[in-house]
Every structure is written in structure tokens, then in C-alpha cells.
Design a protein around this motif. Sequence first.
Motif, mmCIF file in Angstrom:
data_model
loop_
_atom_site.group_PDB
_atom_site.id
_atom_site.type_symbol
_atom_site.label_atom_id
_atom_site.label_comp_id
_atom_site.label_asym_id
_atom_site.label_seq_id
_atom_site.Cartn_x
_atom_site.Cartn_y
_atom_site.Cartn_z
ATOM 1 N N TRP A 1 49.434 46.900 48.095
ATOM 2 C CA TRP A 1 49.226 48.304 48.418
ATOM 3 C C TRP A 1 50.335 49.107 47.781
ATOM 4 N N MET A 2 50.283 50.414 47.914
ATOM 5 C CA MET A 2 51.199 51.285 47.172
ATOM 6 C C MET A 2 52.050 52.179 48.074
ATOM 7 N N LYS A 3 52.300 51.765 49.294
ATOM 8 C CA LYS A 3 53.127 52.556 50.193
ATOM 9 C C LYS A 3 54.467 52.857 49.518
ATOM 10 N N ASN A 4 54.846 54.123 49.495
ATOM 11 C CA ASN A 4 56.116 54.586 48.907
ATOM 12 C C ASN A 4 56.263 54.239 47.431
ATOM 13 N N THR A 5 55.185 53.932 46.757
ATOM 14 C CA THR A 5 55.227 53.654 45.320
ATOM 15 C C THR A 5 54.755 54.911 44.607
ATOM 16 N N LEU A 6 55.587 55.420 43.703
ATOM 17 C CA LEU A 6 55.370 56.734 43.110
ATOM 18 C C LEU A 6 54.674 56.708 41.758
ATOM 19 N N ILE A 7 54.573 55.538 41.144
ATOM 20 C CA ILE A 7 54.012 55.397 39.796
ATOM 21 C C ILE A 7 52.625 54.762 39.910
ATOM 22 N N PRO A 8 51.586 55.313 39.275
ATOM 23 C CA PRO A 8 50.285 54.643 39.295
ATOM 24 C C PRO A 8 50.383 53.303 38.565
ATOM 25 N N LEU A 9 49.847 52.257 39.182
ATOM 26 C CA LEU A 9 49.987 50.904 38.650
ATOM 27 C C LEU A 9 48.640 50.197 38.558
ATOM 28 N N SER A 10 48.597 49.196 37.692
ATOM 29 C CA SER A 10 47.511 48.217 37.669
ATOM 30 C C SER A 10 48.147 46.887 38.044
ATOM 31 N N VAL A 11 47.413 46.080 38.799
ATOM 32 C CA VAL A 11 47.916 44.771 39.198
ATOM 33 C C VAL A 11 46.958 43.704 38.698
ATOM 34 N N ALA A 12 47.517 42.679 38.070
ATOM 35 C CA ALA A 12 46.743 41.511 37.643
ATOM 36 C C ALA A 12 47.094 40.369 38.582
ATOM 37 N N PHE A 13 46.083 39.857 39.267
ATOM 38 C CA PHE A 13 46.267 38.698 40.132
ATOM 39 C C PHE A 13 46.046 37.458 39.272
ATOM 40 N N MET A 14 46.992 36.498 39.331
ATOM 41 C CA MET A 14 46.951 35.337 38.429
ATOM 42 C C MET A 14 47.089 34.029 39.198
ATOM 43 N N ASP A 15 46.391 33.003 38.693
ATOM 44 C CA ASP A 15 46.537 31.681 39.307
ATOM 45 C C ASP A 15 47.843 31.041 38.824
ATOM 46 N N ALA A 16 48.092 29.811 39.225
ATOM 47 C CA ALA A 16 49.374 29.150 38.970
ATOM 48 C C ALA A 16 49.702 28.959 37.501
ATOM 49 N N ASP A 17 48.687 28.932 36.620
ATOM 50 C CA ASP A 17 48.980 28.764 35.191
ATOM 51 C C ASP A 17 48.974 30.086 34.427
ATOM 52 N N GLY A 18 48.863 31.205 35.143
ATOM 53 C CA GLY A 18 48.928 32.519 34.507
ATOM 54 C C GLY A 18 47.593 33.112 34.101
ATOM 55 N N THR A 19 46.493 32.449 34.438
ATOM 56 C CA THR A 19 45.169 32.988 34.114
ATOM 57 C C THR A 19 44.837 34.124 35.083
ATOM 58 N N ILE A 20 44.436 35.257 34.525
ATOM 59 C CA ILE A 20 44.131 36.436 35.344
ATOM 60 C C ILE A 20 42.799 36.241 36.063
ATOM 61 N N VAL A 21 42.842 36.392 37.380
ATOM 62 C CA VAL A 21 41.671 36.261 38.242
ATOM 63 C C VAL A 21 40.943 37.605 38.333
ATOM 64 N N ASN A 22 41.690 38.668 38.547
ATOM 65 C CA ASN A 22 41.127 40.018 38.561
ATOM 66 C C ASN A 22 42.252 41.030 38.394
ATOM 67 N N ILE A 23 41.879 42.232 37.947
ATOM 68 C CA ILE A 23 42.822 43.335 37.737
ATOM 69 C C ILE A 23 42.322 44.527 38.531
ATOM 70 N N GLU A 24 43.220 45.181 39.240
ATOM 71 C CA GLU A 24 42.878 46.345 40.053
ATOM 72 C C GLU A 24 43.808 47.504 39.715
ATOM 73 N N ASP A 25 43.255 48.721 39.671
ATOM 74 C CA ASP A 25 44.065 49.930 39.520
ATOM 75 C C ASP A 25 44.427 50.444 40.904
ATOM 76 N N MET A 26 45.668 50.915 41.045
ATOM 77 C CA MET A 26 46.158 51.374 42.343
ATOM 78 C C MET A 26 46.763 52.773 42.202
ATOM 79 N N GLN A 27 46.515 53.601 43.200
ATOM 80 C CA GLN A 27 47.004 54.975 43.200
ATOM 81 C C GLN A 27 48.322 55.085 43.972
#
Length: 154
Positions: A84-110
Amino acid sequence: MLKKTFLRSLKNTGLTIALLMSASATIAQSRLPVTTLNAGIHLIRAEVAATEADRQVGLMNRTQMGLNEGMIFDFQAPAMVCMWMKNTLIPLSVAFMDADGTIVNIEDMQPQSLESHCAKKNVRYALEMRQGWFKSKGIKTGSKIEGVPLGSKS
């Protein structure tokens, strides 16, 4: 003479307060250990949030971030995680990755939102970058981030 002494003391107090305020701002923008990750030809300078306390603070209160800078959250073992983005001032994208670094999904956050953004399955890492960074580099689900597992790098 008393007036000069009082004014000098007041000036020194003001300087002390200014220094304390500056130190406080530096602490709010404090940086964690850094590792270099690769997304294809793209280098990422990522701060490593590997402890519970560091993961809870994340990028809160930051007012700026470099173009190829981010933060990687190491959850130490695969888990179902949400960000989540509580007290986060910069718009971010997050990539969720498994143990070997493969991206499972990417989400944009406000900024400053309590909306949860979750991995679609158990993951070991989450990499936060400026919003749109992954898309602008052609990085998507199934792409691999090199440089993980993190181990003792910093």
C-alpha cells in the motif's frame, strides 16, 4: 554587553534548531543498503528492505527518486504479500517476483492511498519503481529481474 550575549545565545540556539531540523529531514529520507539489479539491459539501483521495520517504512515520506532507482522488498521466504502507499508521496509501480526474480504481476499504485495491491501468488520479492518504469522498458509479467536471490549483497 548583556544584550550582545543574549543575541549571540539566541543566534546559536537558532543554528542548533536549524541543524536538528536538517538532521531530521535527512533521517526521514534515510537510505538502506543498495544492490544492483538488471532488467534485461536496464540497470536498477535498488535499496534493500530486508527487515520487517524497513519493509514497513519502505519509500514513505520520500519526495524524489532517481530514474533507475527503486526499492526491493525481501520477504525472506515465499508469501502472499500486499503493498500500500500510506505516507508515500511518489506514484509507484510494484513488480511482485518469485524467488528467482520472475515477475508474477505488476501493479500501479497511487500516492498516499491505503488501497492494497497484492501478488497473484506467493512471492519472495517486491520491487517498487517510479510509476510506469516497467511499462516504459517493456518489462511485464514473465520478465526476469537478475540479481536475486539477494543473499548477503548490499
